[in-house]
Enzyme design. Structure first.
Site, PDB file in Angstrom:
ATOM      1  N   ILE A 177       0.842  -1.196   0.000  1.00 57.98           N
ATOM      2  CA  ILE A 177       0.000   0.000   0.000  1.00 57.98           C
ATOM      3  C   ILE A 177       0.877   1.246   0.000  1.00 57.98           C
ATOM      4  CG2 ILE A 177      -1.802   1.249   1.254  1.00 57.98           C
ATOM      5  CD1 ILE A 177      -2.391  -1.533   2.636  1.00 57.98           C
ATOM      6  N   CYS A 178       0.579   2.181  -0.893  1.00 59.42           N
ATOM      7  CA  CYS A 178       1.288   3.456  -0.950  1.00 59.42           C
ATOM      8  C   CYS A 178       0.476   4.470  -0.153  1.00 59.42           C
ATOM      9  CB  CYS A 178       1.455   3.905  -2.408  1.00 59.42           C
ATOM     10  SG  CYS A 178       2.387   5.436  -2.567  1.00 59.42           S
ATOM     11  N   LEU A 179       0.857   4.638   1.095  1.00 60.75           N
ATOM     12  CA  LEU A 179       0.130   5.524   2.006  1.00 60.75           C
ATOM     13  C   LEU A 179       1.142   6.119   2.975  1.00 60.75           C
ATOM     14  CD1 LEU A 179      -2.696   6.525   2.924  1.00 60.75           C
ATOM     15  CD2 LEU A 179      -2.832   4.501   4.372  1.00 60.75           C
TER      16      LEU A 179
END
Length: 149
Positions: free
Chosen positions: A40-42
């Site tokens: 996840i790109c967060l």
């Protein structure tokens, strides 16, 4: 049953103190989530991670990300490109992935026919879905990709 799931999530989250271990297990078609690994790109899972992060904070952040993708800061460039270039195809692809990998209601019959056609040629279903999704649901270019692997 739901109570058991909640207990398991709480227990497992307490054991997970590393941000790189927060990921999707089910395949998902989203610009900020890897369609291969579930990474996840967060920001809170990267440079703003803190061991004191609560399950509630992480889930609220994930909910916000799922509702409002950030295609200019993608985890999956192919998905982000489709999201920006062809939003309707992105929605149909996301619906199909939700159906296949998470049990959502049936999506596009046309997409299912394309999957069945390539599976009938002997290709693995997951490989077929990935190839078609990344090649804008064009059977010919998806076939070329499958044959090149």
């Amino acid at each position: 049953m739901a109570n058991i799931a909640v207990q398991r999530i709480k227990r497992e989250f307490k054991e997970v103190l590393k941000s790189e271990e927060v990921r999707f297990i089910s395949k998902i078609w989203h610009p900020n989530i890897s369609s291969v690994t579930g990474a996840i790109c967060l920001d809170i899972l990267k440079d703003q991670w803190a061991a004191a992060m609560t399950l509630r904070t992480v889930l609220l952040s994930l909910q916000a990300l799922l509702a409002a993708a950030e295609p200019d800061d993608p985890q999956d460039a192919v998905v982000a490109n489709q999201y920006k270039q062809n939003p309707e195809m992105f929605k149909q692809t996301a619906r199909l992935w939700s159906h296949v990998y998470a049990g959502a209601p049936v999506s596009s019959a046309d997409y299912n026919r394309k999957i069945d056609k390539l599976c009938a040629m002997g290709f693995d279903k997951n490989a077929v879905i990935a190839a078609l999704s990344s090649k804008s649901w064009d059977v010919e270019t998806a076939t070329e990709l499958l044959l090149s692997n």
